[in-house]
Write a protein that holds these residues in place. Structure first.
Motif, short mmCIF file in Angstrom:
data_model
loop_
_atom_site.label_atom_id
_atom_site.label_comp_id
_atom_site.label_asym_id
_atom_site.label_seq_id
_atom_site.Cartn_x
_atom_site.Cartn_y
_atom_site.Cartn_z
N LEU A 150 18.85 1.57 -21.74
CA LEU A 150 19.61 1.24 -20.54
C LEU A 150 19.26 -0.18 -20.10
O LEU A 150 18.08 -0.52 -19.96
CB LEU A 150 19.29 2.23 -19.42
N GLU A 151 20.29 -1.00 -19.89
CA GLU A 151 20.08 -2.41 -19.53
C GLU A 151 20.68 -2.70 -18.16
O GLU A 151 21.85 -2.40 -17.91
CB GLU A 151 20.70 -3.32 -20.58
N TRP A 152 19.88 -3.29 -17.30
CA TRP A 152 20.26 -3.67 -15.93
C TRP A 152 20.27 -5.19 -15.86
O TRP A 152 19.28 -5.84 -16.16
CB TRP A 152 19.26 -3.08 -14.96
N GLN A 153 21.38 -5.77 -15.44
CA GLN A 153 21.48 -7.22 -15.31
C GLN A 153 22.16 -7.60 -14.00
O GLN A 153 23.30 -7.21 -13.75
CB GLN A 153 22.26 -7.84 -16.48
N GLU A 154 21.45 -8.33 -13.15
CA GLU A 154 22.01 -8.80 -11.89
C GLU A 154 22.64 -10.17 -12.07
O GLU A 154 22.20 -10.97 -12.89
CB GLU A 154 20.91 -8.86 -10.82
N ALA A 155 23.68 -10.45 -11.26
CA ALA A 155 24.37 -11.74 -11.32
C ALA A 155 24.95 -12.06 -9.95
O ALA A 155 25.30 -11.15 -9.18
CB ALA A 155 25.48 -11.72 -12.37
N GLU B 28 18.65 -16.43 -13.12
CA GLU B 28 20.02 -16.03 -12.83
C GLU B 28 20.12 -14.61 -12.29
O GLU B 28 21.17 -14.20 -11.79
CB GLU B 28 20.90 -16.17 -14.07
N GLY B 29 19.04 -13.84 -12.40
CA GLY B 29 19.07 -12.47 -11.89
C GLY B 29 18.07 -11.58 -12.60
O GLY B 29 17.73 -11.80 -13.77
N VAL B 30 17.60 -10.59 -11.87
CA VAL B 30 16.63 -9.67 -12.45
C VAL B 30 17.26 -8.92 -13.63
O VAL B 30 18.41 -8.47 -13.57
CB VAL B 30 16.14 -8.65 -11.40
N HIS B 31 16.48 -8.83 -14.69
CA HIS B 31 16.95 -8.14 -15.89
C HIS B 31 15.92 -7.07 -16.25
O HIS B 31 14.72 -7.31 -16.24
CB HIS B 31 17.10 -9.13 -17.05
N CYS B 32 16.40 -5.87 -16.55
CA CYS B 32 15.50 -4.78 -16.90
C CYS B 32 16.08 -4.00 -18.07
O CYS B 32 17.29 -3.70 -18.10
CB CYS B 32 15.28 -3.84 -15.71
N VAL B 33 15.23 -3.69 -19.01
CA VAL B 33 15.61 -2.83 -20.14
C VAL B 33 14.70 -1.61 -20.10
O VAL B 33 13.48 -1.72 -20.10
CB VAL B 33 15.46 -3.56 -21.48
N PHE B 34 15.34 -0.44 -20.03
CA PHE B 34 14.61 0.81 -19.88
C PHE B 34 15.03 1.74 -21.00
O PHE B 34 16.21 1.89 -21.28
CB PHE B 34 14.91 1.43 -18.51
N GLU B 35 14.04 2.35 -21.66
CA GLU B 35 14.34 3.25 -22.76
C GLU B 35 13.68 4.60 -22.50
O GLU B 35 12.53 4.67 -22.06
CB GLU B 35 13.84 2.67 -24.08
#
Length: 350
Positions: free
Chosen positions: A275-280, A317-324
């Motif tokens: 699961l990938e979270w990317q803010e912009a 550019e924004g918080v990025h999170c990768v969750f597995e």
């Protein structure tokens, strides 16, 4: 010749009292009788109907052919031991039913006497398979409940420790704590609605995002139908809550034009969801001086419980999170049935 000198089958034929037979054959239990030679010489109709065998096949030691091989030694040991001591006995063993299935029997036997002389044993059996299955299911349920309560308490403990640490005002700490508990409760509510079975990832995501994006315009979601076990489902929900809370306070969701892209996919070789979270579109992000509770909660505690891994990156550019986390594929019908639409601070807030 006395009754006890005849063969078991002859004794079975001699047991011909009409009223006794009617009473025994209509009894709601399986009844047997043995003579002084330890050989069974009579069985009532419920016993014969249950085993699907004739009186000729059952008398003597014939009945033992239907006892499960693994239970035979213990069964005979109890029977002969009680018989020699002239004592009542009670035991459980598996008996083959007429359809070939072995079922658990509770067998109670007691010695009987005629004219003051020992004459043999009367016994009765009842099928206790359903009762044993219910007891086993109850033990499993209690063990599972104990496991889940311990896991939940561990999460609550971690939330409490991190929410109330530092120099922040008590009111602020209490607000953080309550917010995280509500997120945890929301995840549990969804699991309860599914009887603590697998739940759809999309359902978990939608239920967690909805309170923070009621119009459904700020968080864009996309991914295949996947199913999660209870532990990873709670972990994903709590991780998303931390990301959402941070985004609303300091990130992309703190300004009108900010958005979040939330995508996920299945990793078949590891049986996980990535699961990938990317803010912009939010304020410029600065690397925090220290890792706060949210980051530690996602990267350590929740990632460990979910059986996967997580990484939070504070890109400008924004918080990025990768969750597995552990997951499995599910049909469209499955996740539609399980999915729920609508109804856990800053990562460096410590």
């Amino acid at each position: 010749m006395s009754e006890y000198a005849t063969s078991p089958f002859q004794r079975a034929i001699a047991t011909s009292d009409r009223e006794f037979r009617e009473l025994a054959d209509f009894a709601p239990v399986m009844i047997w009788r043995s003579g002084v030679d330890k050989l069974c010489d009579w069985f009532n109709k419920p016993w014969l109907d249950y085993t699907g065998r004739t009186m000729e096949e059952e008398v003597g030691n014939g009945w033992a052919e239907c006892v499960h091989p693994e239970d035979m030694e213990a069964c005979l040991a109890v029977y002969t031991g009680a018989f020699d001591a002239r004592e009542p006995f009670s035991m459980e063993y598996r008996l083959r039913r007429r359809d070939g299935e072995y079922c658990w029997m509770l067998d109670n036997g007691s010695p009987f006497y005629r004219d003051g002389h020992f004459a043999g044993y009367w016994g009765s059996c009842v099928d206790v398979t359903a009762h044993r299955d219910a007891q086993r299911a109850q033990r499993i349920l209690i063990n599972e409940l104990n496991h889940r309560v311990k896991n939940t308490l561990a999460v609550v403990q971690a939330i409490a420790i991190q929410s109330f640490r530092g120099e922040r005002p008590v009111e602020q700490s209490l607000g953080l704590f309550e917010s995280r508990l509500r997120a945890l409760a929301g995840a549990h509510d969804l699991l309860v609605s599914r009887a603590w079975e697998e739940v759809a990832l999309r359902g978990i995501i939608e239920a967690t995002v909805a309170p923070h994006d009621p119009d459904g315009t700020r968080v864009r979601m996309d991914g295949p139908a996947l199913m999660l076990r209870p532990e990873p489902a709670v972990s994903v929900a709590m991780a998303l809550h931390e990301l959402l809370t941070n985004a609303i306070k300091y990130g992309a969701l703190s300004v009108p034009g900010g958005t979040v892209a939330l995508h996920w996919g299945y990793v078949p070789e590891r049986h996980t969801v990535r699961l990938e979270w990317q803010e912009a579109g939010g304020p410029a992000v600065e690397q925090p001086v220290q890792r706060g509770f949210g980051t530690r909660f996602i990267e350590r505690v929740l990632a460990t419980q979910a059986g996967g891994s997580a990484e939070v990156t504070f890109a400008p550019e924004g918080v990025h999170c990768v969750f597995e986390a552990e997951a499995r594929t599910g049909s469209t019908l499955a996740w539609r049935k399980a999915g729920v639409t609508g109804p856990p601070d800053r990562f460096a807030d410590a």
